[in-house]
Design a protein around this motif. Structure first.
Motif, short mmCIF file in Angstrom:
data_model
loop_
_atom_site.label_atom_id
_atom_site.label_comp_id
_atom_site.label_asym_id
_atom_site.label_seq_id
_atom_site.Cartn_x
_atom_site.Cartn_y
_atom_site.Cartn_z
N GLY A 1 0.82 -1.20 0.00
CA GLY A 1 0.00 0.00 0.00
C GLY A 1 0.86 1.25 0.00
O GLY A 1 2.08 1.18 -0.10
N PRO A 2 0.22 2.41 0.13
CA PRO A 2 0.95 3.67 0.16
C PRO A 2 2.07 3.65 1.20
O PRO A 2 1.91 3.12 2.31
N GLY A 3 3.22 4.18 0.81
CA GLY A 3 4.39 4.21 1.68
C GLY A 3 5.32 3.04 1.47
O GLY A 3 6.43 3.03 1.98
N ALA A 4 4.90 2.03 0.71
CA ALA A 4 5.75 0.87 0.46
C ALA A 4 6.79 1.18 -0.60
O ALA A 4 6.54 1.93 -1.55
N LEU A 5 7.96 0.60 -0.43
CA LEU A 5 9.02 0.65 -1.42
C LEU A 5 8.77 -0.50 -2.40
O LEU A 5 8.58 -1.64 -1.97
N VAL A 6 8.74 -0.21 -3.68
CA VAL A 6 8.52 -1.25 -4.68
C VAL A 6 9.72 -1.32 -5.61
O VAL A 6 10.33 -0.30 -5.95
N LEU A 7 10.07 -2.54 -6.01
CA LEU A 7 11.16 -2.79 -6.94
C LEU A 7 10.56 -3.28 -8.25
O LEU A 7 9.74 -4.21 -8.25
N PHE A 8 10.97 -2.65 -9.32
CA PHE A 8 10.43 -2.96 -10.64
C PHE A 8 11.42 -3.78 -11.46
O PHE A 8 12.62 -3.46 -11.49
N ARG A 9 10.90 -4.78 -12.14
CA ARG A 9 11.67 -5.53 -13.13
C ARG A 9 11.33 -4.90 -14.47
O ARG A 9 10.22 -5.06 -14.98
N MET A 10 12.26 -4.18 -15.04
CA MET A 10 11.97 -3.38 -16.22
C MET A 10 11.96 -4.18 -17.52
O MET A 10 11.37 -3.75 -18.50
N GLN A 11 12.61 -5.33 -17.53
CA GLN A 11 12.60 -6.19 -18.70
C GLN A 11 12.40 -7.63 -18.26
O GLN A 11 12.90 -8.03 -17.20
N PRO A 12 11.68 -8.40 -19.05
CA PRO A 12 11.48 -9.82 -18.68
C PRO A 12 12.82 -10.52 -18.49
O PRO A 12 13.78 -10.27 -19.22
N ARG A 13 12.89 -11.36 -17.49
CA ARG A 13 14.06 -12.16 -17.16
C ARG A 13 15.25 -11.36 -16.63
O ARG A 13 16.29 -11.91 -16.33
N ALA A 14 15.12 -10.04 -16.54
CA ALA A 14 16.18 -9.21 -15.96
C ALA A 14 15.95 -9.13 -14.45
O ALA A 14 14.85 -9.43 -13.96
N ILE A 15 16.98 -8.75 -13.71
CA ILE A 15 16.79 -8.57 -12.27
C ILE A 15 16.09 -7.23 -12.02
O ILE A 15 16.10 -6.34 -12.88
N ALA A 16 15.45 -7.10 -10.88
CA ALA A 16 14.74 -5.86 -10.51
C ALA A 16 15.78 -4.77 -10.25
O ALA A 16 16.63 -4.93 -9.39
N LYS A 17 15.69 -3.67 -11.00
CA LYS A 17 16.70 -2.63 -10.91
C LYS A 17 16.14 -1.22 -10.72
O LYS A 17 16.90 -0.27 -10.68
N HIS A 18 14.83 -1.07 -10.67
CA HIS A 18 14.25 0.27 -10.51
C HIS A 18 13.43 0.30 -9.23
O HIS A 18 12.80 -0.70 -8.87
N VAL A 19 13.45 1.43 -8.54
CA VAL A 19 12.83 1.57 -7.23
C VAL A 19 11.83 2.73 -7.24
O VAL A 19 12.10 3.77 -7.84
N GLY A 20 10.71 2.55 -6.58
CA GLY A 20 9.74 3.61 -6.41
C GLY A 20 9.07 3.49 -5.04
O GLY A 20 9.24 2.49 -4.34
N ILE A 21 8.33 4.51 -4.67
CA ILE A 21 7.58 4.52 -3.41
C ILE A 21 6.12 4.79 -3.74
O ILE A 21 5.81 5.80 -4.39
N LEU A 22 5.25 3.88 -3.33
CA LEU A 22 3.82 4.06 -3.59
C LEU A 22 3.31 5.25 -2.78
O LEU A 22 3.60 5.36 -1.59
#
Length: 144
Positions: free
Chosen positions: A86-107
């Motif tokens: 939910g809001p306030g959580a740190l989320v990690l994004f996998r920007m390409q299939p089969r790649a490791i998660a490398k992008h970060v955002g905060i809901l």
């Protein structure tokens, strides 16, 4: 480990809005990348960073046997299922299939998030279906 107050996490994160993008930096109003934004929120919400961040590549297509970012977050944050984040959580994004998660955002809401994006700096934008399906991991900031 108790979770930090989500409204406070969001207020801190929003105080970084407009910070220019700068690779591997973490200075509000001066420059940061996506991880630098999360590090800055951590310092204000939780306290000093528990370990130094080694240099990292900007390659969103990077593959490998380890989810380095997720492993680091697990050392100091509570992991939650991405669908339960939910809001306030740190989320990690996998920007390409089969790649490791490398992008970060905060809901920041059920349909929005904040992140640092190259050329745009720290922005808040809609959590579109395209962004939502890229969320690979989610974590809660701990209380100080």
């Amino acid at each position: 480990m108790s979770a930090a107050n989500s409204e406070h996490v969001i207020a801190i994160a929003r105080s970084w809005l407009g910070t220019p993008y700068h690779d591997q930096a973490s200075l509000r109003g001066v420059g940061c990348d996506c991880l630098g934004l999360a590090r800055g929120v951590w310092r204000e919400e939780v306290g000093p960073e528990p370990f130094p961040i080694p240099p990292y590549s900007r390659d969103w297509g990077e593959t490998g046997p380890r989810e380095v970012l997720a492993d680091g977050a697990r050392r100091m944050m509570t992991e939650v299922e991405p669908v339960a984040a939910g809001p306030g959580a740190l989320v990690l994004f996998r920007m390409q299939p089969r790649a490791i998660a490398k992008h970060v955002g905060i809901l920041t809401g059920p349909e929005s998030f904040l992140h640092a994006y190259e050329r745009l700096g720290v922005i808040e934008e809609p959590l579109t279906p395209s962004w939502r399906r890229r969320i690979a991991f989610a974590f809660l900031f701990p209380q100080r």
